[in-house]
Design a protein around this motif. Sequence first.
Motif, mmCIF file in Angstrom:
data_model
loop_
_atom_site.group_PDB
_atom_site.id
_atom_site.type_symbol
_atom_site.label_atom_id
_atom_site.label_comp_id
_atom_site.label_asym_id
_atom_site.label_seq_id
_atom_site.Cartn_x
_atom_site.Cartn_y
_atom_site.Cartn_z
ATOM 1 N N GLN A 193 0.829 -1.203 0.000
ATOM 2 C CA GLN A 193 0.000 0.000 0.000
ATOM 3 C C GLN A 193 0.869 1.261 0.000
ATOM 4 O O GLN A 193 0.522 2.267 -0.618
ATOM 5 N N ASP A 194 1.999 1.217 0.689
ATOM 6 C CA ASP A 194 2.906 2.368 0.692
ATOM 7 C C ASP A 194 3.414 2.659 -0.719
ATOM 8 O O ASP A 194 3.506 3.812 -1.136
ATOM 9 N N PHE A 195 3.734 1.599 -1.447
ATOM 10 C CA PHE A 195 4.202 1.787 -2.815
ATOM 11 C C PHE A 195 3.081 2.333 -3.711
ATOM 12 O O PHE A 195 3.312 3.211 -4.539
ATOM 13 N N THR A 240 15.744 -6.487 4.365
ATOM 14 C CA THR A 240 14.993 -7.576 3.738
ATOM 15 C C THR A 240 15.543 -7.727 2.319
ATOM 16 O O THR A 240 16.507 -7.056 1.943
ATOM 17 N N VAL A 241 14.907 -8.579 1.537
ATOM 18 C CA VAL A 241 15.381 -8.776 0.155
ATOM 19 C C VAL A 241 15.183 -7.523 -0.699
ATOM 20 O O VAL A 241 15.807 -7.373 -1.736
ATOM 21 N N ASN A 242 14.307 -6.617 -0.267
ATOM 22 C CA ASN A 242 14.089 -5.404 -1.057
ATOM 23 C C ASN A 242 14.125 -4.139 -0.186
ATOM 24 O O ASN A 242 13.412 -3.165 -0.446
ATOM 25 N N ALA A 243 14.995 -4.146 0.815
ATOM 26 C CA ALA A 243 15.158 -2.953 1.656
ATOM 27 C C ALA A 243 16.542 -2.963 2.290
ATOM 28 O O ALA A 243 17.047 -4.018 2.709
ATOM 29 N N LEU A 297 10.651 -1.892 -5.480
ATOM 30 C CA LEU A 297 9.646 -2.862 -5.901
ATOM 31 C C LEU A 297 9.470 -2.818 -7.419
ATOM 32 O O LEU A 297 9.023 -1.808 -7.962
ATOM 33 N N PRO A 298 9.823 -3.891 -8.127
ATOM 34 C CA PRO A 298 9.468 -4.001 -9.547
ATOM 35 C C PRO A 298 7.982 -4.322 -9.659
ATOM 36 O O PRO A 298 7.461 -5.139 -8.886
ATOM 37 N N TYR A 300 8.841 0.364 -12.073
ATOM 38 C CA TYR A 300 9.649 0.178 -10.877
ATOM 39 C C TYR A 300 9.481 1.377 -9.944
ATOM 40 O O TYR A 300 9.303 2.503 -10.399
ATOM 41 N N ILE A 301 9.592 1.107 -8.635
ATOM 42 C CA ILE A 301 9.616 2.182 -7.640
ATOM 43 C C ILE A 301 10.813 1.963 -6.724
ATOM 44 O O ILE A 301 11.100 0.836 -6.307
ATOM 45 N N ILE A 302 11.537 3.044 -6.433
ATOM 46 C CA ILE A 302 12.560 3.066 -5.390
ATOM 47 C C ILE A 302 12.207 4.246 -4.497
ATOM 48 O O ILE A 302 11.992 5.348 -4.996
#
Length: 291
Positions: free
Chosen positions: A28-30, A109-112, A137-138, A143-145
């Motif tokens: 939801q944040d993304f 984590t794997v994405n942070a 997140l792809p 994509y978002i960073i």
Amino acid sequence: MEKSAASTEPQGPRPVLGRDSVQVPDDQDFRSFRSECEAEAGWNLTYSKAGVSVWVQAVEMDRTLHKIKCRMECRDVPAETLYDVLHDIEYRKKWDSNVIETFDIARLTVNADVGYYSWRCPKPLKNRDVITLRSWLPMGTDYIIMNYSVKHPKYPPRKDLVRAVSIQTGYLIQSTGPKSCVITYMAQVDPKGSLPKWVVNKSSQFLAPKAMKKMYKACVKYPEWKQKHQPHFKPWLHPEQSPLPSLALSELSVQHADSLENIDESAVAESREERVGSAGGEGSDDDTSLT
């Protein structure tokens, strides 16, 4: 991607200004960040030329705090290449002329992860630095960073730099074809200081467009550069490649702006060197370091 319990709440923007605990963003944040990147209401267009647009938004509760949003059309640059460029910290040291020092600290984590970045400000302002929790997140071909400021016990504020606060900063990369994309950069940063008006104006009229164009040049040159520099090393795509030590969220705390010293630079005049540099237009930068 694992969701926190908060993801069951109704849809809508998260109260990033009121963040009181360190959390890895969830889906939801993304989505909320993406919606704000795409929103038009409440934004004032200050620059639009040659495929680059810049908007600013004053935050009502603090007139010195601004949001800035930049968007650039990237022809001949696939979305995945731009995503790699923004992640590749070794390449950033080559193309980002504003960087003083940047490094990854630990993985969450794997994405942070958590990282450090210090940058040069327009003279004669003091230079700034931040410690941020960054997540990515792809989403299909997009994509978002994004990141926000945290406190790490081993990296307190330095005496030679002003510790700024990223309330929420990030990139939305949207594919528009096999070899083209659009990037939106949005930043809400507290520079920890009362800045003169010329800084805000210069950022939106000159510095932000120039930075976007430099990023574009870097993207065009990246595939050739990467072939010579660990071409298969991309831990942002392959988490098992990450050399970073793991860190528990409990080791971090949210960096609130009111706990840091305010630096009043509102009366600082732009240096002659900076004025001349701005007046020189938006010509090409020396990018020989990208080879």
